[in-house]
Design an enzyme around this catalytic site. Sequence first.
Site, PDB file in Angstrom:
ATOM      1  N   ASN A 153     -10.094  -3.017   2.649  1.00  0.00           N
ATOM      2  CA  ASN A 153      -9.906  -2.948   1.241  1.00  0.00           C
ATOM      3  C   ASN A 153     -11.303  -2.596   0.546  1.00  0.00           C
ATOM      4  O   ASN A 153     -12.241  -2.753   1.123  1.00  0.00           O
ATOM      5  CB  ASN A 153      -9.335  -4.209   0.813  1.00  0.00           C
ATOM      6  CG  ASN A 153      -7.932  -4.165   1.121  1.00  0.00           C
ATOM      7  OD1 ASN A 153      -7.096  -3.339   1.381  1.00  0.00           O
ATOM      8  ND2 ASN A 153      -7.322  -5.607   1.133  1.00  0.00           N
ATOM      9  N   HIS A 200       0.943  -1.193  -0.036  1.00  0.00           N
ATOM     10  CA  HIS A 200       0.048   0.174   0.012  1.00  0.00           C
ATOM     11  C   HIS A 200       0.922   1.349   0.079  1.00  0.00           C
ATOM     12  O   HIS A 200       0.628   2.162   0.659  1.00  0.00           O
ATOM     13  CB  HIS A 200      -0.913  -0.039   1.311  1.00  0.00           C
ATOM     14  CG  HIS A 200      -2.043  -0.957   1.318  1.00  0.00           C
ATOM     15  ND1 HIS A 200      -3.189  -1.034   0.748  1.00  0.00           N
ATOM     16  CD2 HIS A 200      -1.990  -2.415   1.686  1.00  0.00           C
ATOM     17  CE1 HIS A 200      -3.835  -2.050   0.791  1.00  0.00           C
ATOM     18  NE2 HIS A 200      -3.056  -2.736   1.403  1.00  0.00           N
TER      19      HIS A 200
HETATM   20 FE1  HDD Z   1      -2.479  -4.719   5.248  1.00  0.00          FE
HETATM   21  C1  HDD Z   1      -1.127  -1.718   5.062  1.00  0.00           C
HETATM   22  C2  HDD Z   1      -5.526  -3.561   4.422  1.00  0.00           C
HETATM   23  C3  HDD Z   1      -3.903  -8.061   5.400  1.00  0.00           C
HETATM   24  C4  HDD Z   1       0.443  -5.913   7.112  1.00  0.00           C
HETATM   25  N1  HDD Z   1      -3.209  -3.150   4.753  1.00  0.00           N
HETATM   26  C5  HDD Z   1      -2.491  -1.734   4.682  1.00  0.00           C
HETATM   27  C6  HDD Z   1      -3.071  -0.720   4.454  1.00  0.00           C
HETATM   28  C7  HDD Z   1      -4.547  -1.309   3.998  1.00  0.00           C
HETATM   29  C8  HDD Z   1      -4.356  -2.740   4.315  1.00  0.00           C
HETATM   30  C9  HDD Z   1      -5.707  -0.390   3.500  1.00  0.00           C
HETATM   31  C10 HDD Z   1      -2.599   0.586   4.089  1.00  0.00           C
HETATM   32  C11 HDD Z   1      -2.906   1.312   5.189  1.00  0.00           C
HETATM   33  C12 HDD Z   1      -2.692   2.861   4.937  1.00  0.00           C
HETATM   34  O1  HDD Z   1      -2.895   3.612   3.793  1.00  0.00           O
HETATM   35  O2  HDD Z   1      -1.616   3.490   5.395  1.00  0.00           O
HETATM   36  N2  HDD Z   1      -4.158  -5.639   4.762  1.00  0.00           N
HETATM   37  C13 HDD Z   1      -5.326  -4.866   4.557  1.00  0.00           C
HETATM   38  C14 HDD Z   1      -6.486  -5.909   4.457  1.00  0.00           C
HETATM   39  C15 HDD Z   1      -5.998  -7.046   4.780  1.00  0.00           C
HETATM   40  C16 HDD Z   1      -4.789  -7.082   5.057  1.00  0.00           C
HETATM   41  C17 HDD Z   1      -7.935  -5.434   4.192  1.00  0.00           C
HETATM   42  C18 HDD Z   1      -6.722  -8.367   4.987  1.00  0.00           C
HETATM   43  C19 HDD Z   1      -8.056  -8.456   5.377  1.00  0.00           C
HETATM   44  N3  HDD Z   1      -1.917  -6.543   6.043  1.00  0.00           N
HETATM   45  C20 HDD Z   1      -2.491  -7.763   6.029  1.00  0.00           C
HETATM   46  C21 HDD Z   1      -1.791  -8.767   6.943  1.00  0.00           C
HETATM   47  C22 HDD Z   1      -0.709  -8.184   7.172  1.00  0.00           C
HETATM   48  C23 HDD Z   1      -0.844  -7.067   6.939  1.00  0.00           C
HETATM   49  C24 HDD Z   1      -2.274 -10.467   7.017  1.00  0.00           C
HETATM   50  C25 HDD Z   1       0.317  -8.819   7.864  1.00  0.00           C
HETATM   51  C26 HDD Z   1       0.338  -9.862   8.462  1.00  0.00           C
HETATM   52  N4  HDD Z   1      -0.706  -4.074   5.843  1.00  0.00           N
HETATM   53  C27 HDD Z   1       0.157  -4.498   6.555  1.00  0.00           C
HETATM   54  C28 HDD Z   1       1.496  -3.863   7.020  1.00  0.00           C
HETATM   55  C29 HDD Z   1       0.961  -2.411   6.353  1.00  0.00           C
HETATM   56  C30 HDD Z   1      -0.456  -2.719   5.800  1.00  0.00           C
HETATM   57  C31 HDD Z   1       2.734  -4.363   6.569  1.00  0.00           C
HETATM   58  C32 HDD Z   1       2.077  -1.850   5.536  1.00  0.00           C
HETATM   59  C33 HDD Z   1       1.976  -0.307   5.932  1.00  0.00           C
HETATM   60  C34 HDD Z   1       1.294  -0.243   7.087  1.00  0.00           C
HETATM   61  O3  HDD Z   1       0.905  -1.511   7.252  1.00  0.00           O
HETATM   62  O4  HDD Z   1       1.132   0.737   7.730  1.00  0.00           O
HETATM   63  O5  HDD Z   1       1.563  -3.897   8.314  1.00  0.00           O
END
Ligand code: HDD
Length: 691
Positions: free
Chosen positions: A150, A77
């Site tokens: 999402n 993202h």
């Molecule tokens: Fe995630 C970012 C949505 C599964 C780990 N995720 C991130 C963002 C969104 C989502 C919208 C961007 C937030 C922003 O704009 O700053 N992610 C989801 C959805 C998931 C999902 C809807 C499943 C239902 N994500 C998911 C899992 C993991 C992560 C299973 C880790 C185990 N996601 C992250 C992250 C991020 C992220 C690495 C990257 C940047 C951040 O968090 O702030 O921690």
Amino acid sequence: MANRRPASTSDERGTGDELHQGVKRGERLTTSTGVPLGDGQNSLKVGDRGPTLLEDFALRDKIFHFDHERIPERVVHARGYSAHGTLECLDAIPDLTRAAPFQRKGKKTEAFVRFSTVAGNLGSADLARDVRGFAVKMYTEEGNWDLVGNNIPVFFIQDAVKFPDLVHAVKEEQDRGWPQAQSAHDTFWDFASLMPESTHMLLWQMSDRTIPRSFRFMEGFGVHTYRFIDAEGASTFVKFHWKPKQGLQSVVWNEALKINGADPDFHRRDLYAAIESGDHPQWDLGVQVFDEAFAVEFDFDVLDSTKLIPEEVLPVRVIARLTLDRTVDNMFAENEQVAFGTHNVIPGIDFSNDPLLQGRNFSYLDTQLKRLGSTNFTQLPVNAPRCPVMHFQRDGHMQTDPQLGRGTYEPNSLSGEDRGPRADVVHGYQSVARREEGPTRRLRAESFADHYSQARQFFISQTEVEQGHIIDAFAFELAKVEDPRIRTRVLGNLRNVHDDLARAVADKLGMPLPEAAEAVVATRTDLPESAALSILRNPPASFAGRKLGVLVTAGSDKALVDAVTRAFEDAGAVVEYVAPAIGPVKLTGGRSLTPHHAIDGGPSVLFDAVALLPSAEGAADLAGRASAQDFVSDAFAHCKLIGTGPAAAPLVSEAGVEPDAGFLDLASASDAEGFVELCGSLRFWDRDIRA
Ligand code: HDD
């Protein structure tokens, strides 16, 4: 010497706010420590031509800061765009939850939203075929609540332990550095084909949901099952939905490819322009609320994020409305530094045991430390709670709060009679009291095993046009996969979804249809169609919020141009003019019109519908230009509604296009209203020319 200000005496510099040469104190260029600069153009050198001196603290200050401007982009993202707004409660639900935003009808809660693509890096293009992030931060009086969702209600994997694998697979390949922002490559499809649990999400991903027309025209989903908790501590399950008041709309794939070239910032520009023009996008926040008994009865495990609960089975109840009404002032301070986390819940909201959610609750907090560099990121304005914050967390990098007092522990008797801030057993956050038991094991519950029934339901719920787009998308992506074994495995999985789908994709790939993949559960439940899953079965009410491109030339009929413009603007649409050149265009009657685009930079993919209103000479000139021919033939191929002025015929025919029922003659000003009406249907799908 050039750029050098004359030397001045201290008398000339003046005192108080008035400074040398009239520069006021607040406007003086300074170093980061506030030292006013006497010269911002030249470094300190020996003689006229150097060398430059290390002593130049102003040079070092500036370069030092510049060298450290970048922070790590989000691991997923990375590319996003944000806006501020308000959540307003439409239907209070204190019987279900004590969450602050929902206690009183009319209650307003400040909100911040960041939309994003997932796979691409920060500088990638907006129209990648990709899931869109829909992350909402709500600054309630009981702390910040983040709903990090999402635009798709399910996910690729069931357990957070697989997330790094999923992301490694979809990101650019490590041994070559491409492809950027694309799932159309071997590693993604290799992973997907080996993880049949991804199948349902793949169907969504290959649908037009992943090429939205705009952030404004897409739904959002919290995905997981969460919990509501009421004031008595009683709990129900809940799934969150964001429904755009603007309606759903996507572009078509060929259009998406071209938009990425014509305007890689298409989505962020759209959101910015809409908000700045006062057309504030809105989403209804809806909930599906259910109890333990429903969860037990339901065909699928409500803790499995690869499954949804169809709206026909459990209707979505609208409880609030989100309005975005302010663009960001500074992309870094807001869009980059905003830190979302699923762990940010407030009293009245709790987690379920969804193993994907449980893993996320660790990942988001952890990643913010990496990105923002300090545990004090919650003090940044965009992250700071709007309610009082009292705790004994101390110090750390970039601490900006001059924390006072002597006692830095809880309880302490030095902070006054009430012994400093204390936990509040009545009003403070209480987790649901739930009974958990069972052996500790690493396993995937059997109730998570049916990977195909809902994927099939999604496919059969689409219109024929949408099914065609899904088939085309699978074929496009798999054609980019070099290893035929991967393609075969995907086709084997698709056979478990729907044979028509698998066969059509195989045909397009020119490959034989393989045996169906061995499924973990042999029986697939035949679920009924769900209209809510289709974009085209949920059309918008009108052309409002959409954009009309009007092709004009010198000598275009002023009355007609005015009438079309007025009719569309009255209907809440935006009108932009495209002309052979960017300079003023003289219409009949001598009025000059300033175009928004020159034809080379204003292709029809930037518009939802087009009107061709050239003069006879203008049409003859444009008919010979490739950019004008593309303007027409692309609008046609992308099933757009096309209005044609009296002189447009040569251009249409030179573009190789045969007018059909998606064309409307704009013979005179009185035809404009009819054209707006027609454009309300957004596309003329009968023309759908599949890839
Ligand atoms: Fe995630 C970012 C949505 C599964 C780990 N995720 C991130 C963002 C969104 C989502 C919208 C961007 C937030 C922003 O704009 O700053 N992610 C989801 C959805 C998931 C999902 C809807 C499943 C239902 N994500 C998911 C899992 C993991 C992560 C299973 C880790 C185990 N996601 C992250 C992250 C991020 C992220 C690495 C990257 C940047 C951040 O968090 O702030 O921690």
